[in-house]
Design an enzyme around this catalytic site. Structure first.
Site, PDB file in Angstrom:
ATOM      1  N   ASP A   1       0.838  -1.202   0.000  1.00  0.00           N
ATOM      2  CA  ASP A   1       0.000   0.000   0.000  1.00  0.00           C
ATOM      3  C   ASP A   1       0.875   1.254   0.000  1.00  0.00           C
ATOM      4  O   ASP A   1       2.046   1.222   0.369  1.00  0.00           O
ATOM      5  CB  ASP A   1      -0.850   0.044   1.278  1.00  0.00           C
ATOM      6  CG  ASP A   1      -2.024  -0.909   1.215  1.00  0.00           C
ATOM      7  OD1 ASP A   1      -2.062  -1.753   0.302  1.00  0.00           O
ATOM      8  OD2 ASP A   1      -2.892  -0.810   2.099  1.00  0.00           O
TER       9      ASP A   1
ATOM     10  N   HIS B   1       3.902  -2.066   3.043  1.00  0.00           N
ATOM     11  CA  HIS B   1       3.854  -0.711   2.477  1.00  0.00           C
ATOM     12  C   HIS B   1       5.151  -0.492   1.706  1.00  0.00           C
ATOM     13  O   HIS B   1       6.226  -0.743   2.246  1.00  0.00           O
ATOM     14  CB  HIS B   1       3.724   0.323   3.603  1.00  0.00           C
ATOM     15  CG  HIS B   1       2.436   0.200   4.345  1.00  0.00           C
ATOM     16  ND1 HIS B   1       2.255  -0.708   5.365  1.00  0.00           N
ATOM     17  CD2 HIS B   1       1.249   0.841   4.186  1.00  0.00           C
ATOM     18  CE1 HIS B   1       1.003  -0.605   5.811  1.00  0.00           C
ATOM     19  NE2 HIS B   1       0.378   0.327   5.107  1.00  0.00           N
TER      20      HIS B   1
END
Ligand code: ZN
Length: 406
Positions: free
Chosen positions: A220, A361
């Site tokens: 993400d 991430h």
């Protein structure tokens, strides 16, 4: 949480398969347990057939339903070529049992005729025999004589296969849909099939069987200065991932986005400005999604079908505002919090099981630093890596029992 999500995945999966080109779709059902979506083609005779089928499914459902029942009808639409359209309606039904029913319509707009398998495939008898033989081999309580009266007119196409659906409930009371994938290059067709832009996932290509252990890793908040490093590691081990990108970080990173797609990974939508979503108005929320969809489409030519809500926060209200499939995770690396490779490995490795979606991430260096160890460990444990769309497809195939004919 994953269990609920998993169930939801199955229900919404078919939205992924909605192919473009049709102009309108309609929805009926005032009842909160009923969601019915079907295409409106503006071809009178075709629209009539579709609505009378839908009505029948709805009335059958109502007869047997109680407060915990649901009916969810979705569809795929495809312009097979200039003249022929193919529509498949999938009903997911829960009454006293949970099952699927699939009905297809193939229609030639030029000759105004509904097509059967016979109109599509040259040696239909041989194909019919092969399919039924495979069915008997698979389900020993069936016999050929019984199957002889059964037509194979529920089918759809993708670029590589003709898929024939058999509603098993009609055959033996087992409430299942059996899907036969028949490679197009193994049969002689009587019609032309135009190439589509659909993303098609081939198990054969990835050397994956339904018995394999599978995992989807997701990143993400990128793209960032670390994304190319992540892609280098993925490439080194020949694995793919899914990148949920933030629109305002994506628009000046076209090269990275194109590399993600080119190297077999997937891009999903992670909003435009990474706000908390729950309190946004409908308009604000739709804008967050729309702007990012446009950026990704402009930069890569692909249109995401997946959405990851920021901070994992979502509500039914938000889900109703978009056709994108909401994707959460069941394994959280907590990379942004723990800021340590050892802790990331500890958060991830013991918790992965087949079907897991792992959250990382790619705007933190810690995930990049631990990625290689994670891939090596999972590979050693026999895991195959899928994008999230592939994972959803995998889950659906497992659920519905596909027989892949080679
Ligand atoms: Zn985020």
């Amino acid at each position: 949480m994953f269990k609920t999500l998993f169930k939801w995945f199955i229900l919404v999966f078919f939205f992924l398969l909605i192919f473009g080109c049709h102009k309108k779709s309609a929805n009926i059902g005032e009842d909160k347990n009923v969601s019915i979506n079907y295409p409106v083609t503006n071809i009178g005779v075709l629209d009539d057939k579709i609505s009378s089928y839908i009505n029948k499914v709805y009335l059958d459902f109502k007869k047997n339903s109680d407060s915990s029942s649901y009916l969810d009808v979705s569809y795929t639409y495809r312009d097979v070529n200039e003249d022929i359209v193919n529509i498949s309606l999938t009903a997911a039904i829960k009454t006293n049992k949970t099952f699927y029913k699939i009905k297809s319509f193939t229609y030639n707009k030029k000759t105004n005729v509904f097509l059967t398998l016979e109109d599509i495939v040259k040696d239909v008898e041989a194909l019919d025999y092969d399919v039924k033989k495979a069915l008997v081999k698979y389900y020993r309580d069936l016999d050929m004589d019984y199957l002889n009266n059964f037509n194979l007119d529920n089918f759809k196409f993708n670029d590589d296969n003709l898929t024939i659906f058999i509603n098993f409930s009609k055959l033996s009371g087992k409430n299942k849909v059996i899907n036969f994938d028949i490679p197009l290059n193994s049969i002689q067709l009587l019609i032309d099939i135009d190439k589509s832009d659909d993303i098609y996932f081939s198990f054969k290509e990835k050397n994956i069987s339904l018995d394999d252990k599978v995992v989807a890793i997701t990143f993400d908040d990128g793209p960032s200065k670390y994304t190319n490093g992540v892609l280098d590691v993925l490439k080194k081990y020949n694995v793919c991932a899914t990148f949920f990108v933030v629109g305002d970080r994506a628009y000046h990173n076209g090269e990275i986005l194109r590399r993600i797609i080119k190297e077999g990974s997937e891009i999903g939508n992670h909003s435009y400005s990474h706000k908390k979503l729950n309190n946004l108005s409908e308009e604000e929320f739709k804008n967050e999604i729309r702007k990012t969809q446009i950026i990704i489409k402009d930069l890569t030519g692909t249109v995401p079908t997946l959405f990851r809500p920021t901070y994992g926060g979502y509500t039914k209200r938000l889900m109703d505002y978009t056709d994108l499939t909401f994707v959460l995770w069941d394994v959280d690396s907590k990379d942004w919090l723990v800021k340590s490779k050892e802790k990331i490995l500890k958060n991830v490795l013991p918790n992965v099981k087949s079907g897991s979606i792992v959250l990382f991430h790619d705007n933190h260096v810690y995930s990049l630093n631990s990625l290689e160890d994670i891939i090596i460990d999972l590979k050693n444990r026999g895991y195959k890596f899928l994008t999230v769309s592939e994972l959803l497809k995998f889950i659906e195939l497992k659920e519905n029992e596909w027989v892949i004919m080679i």
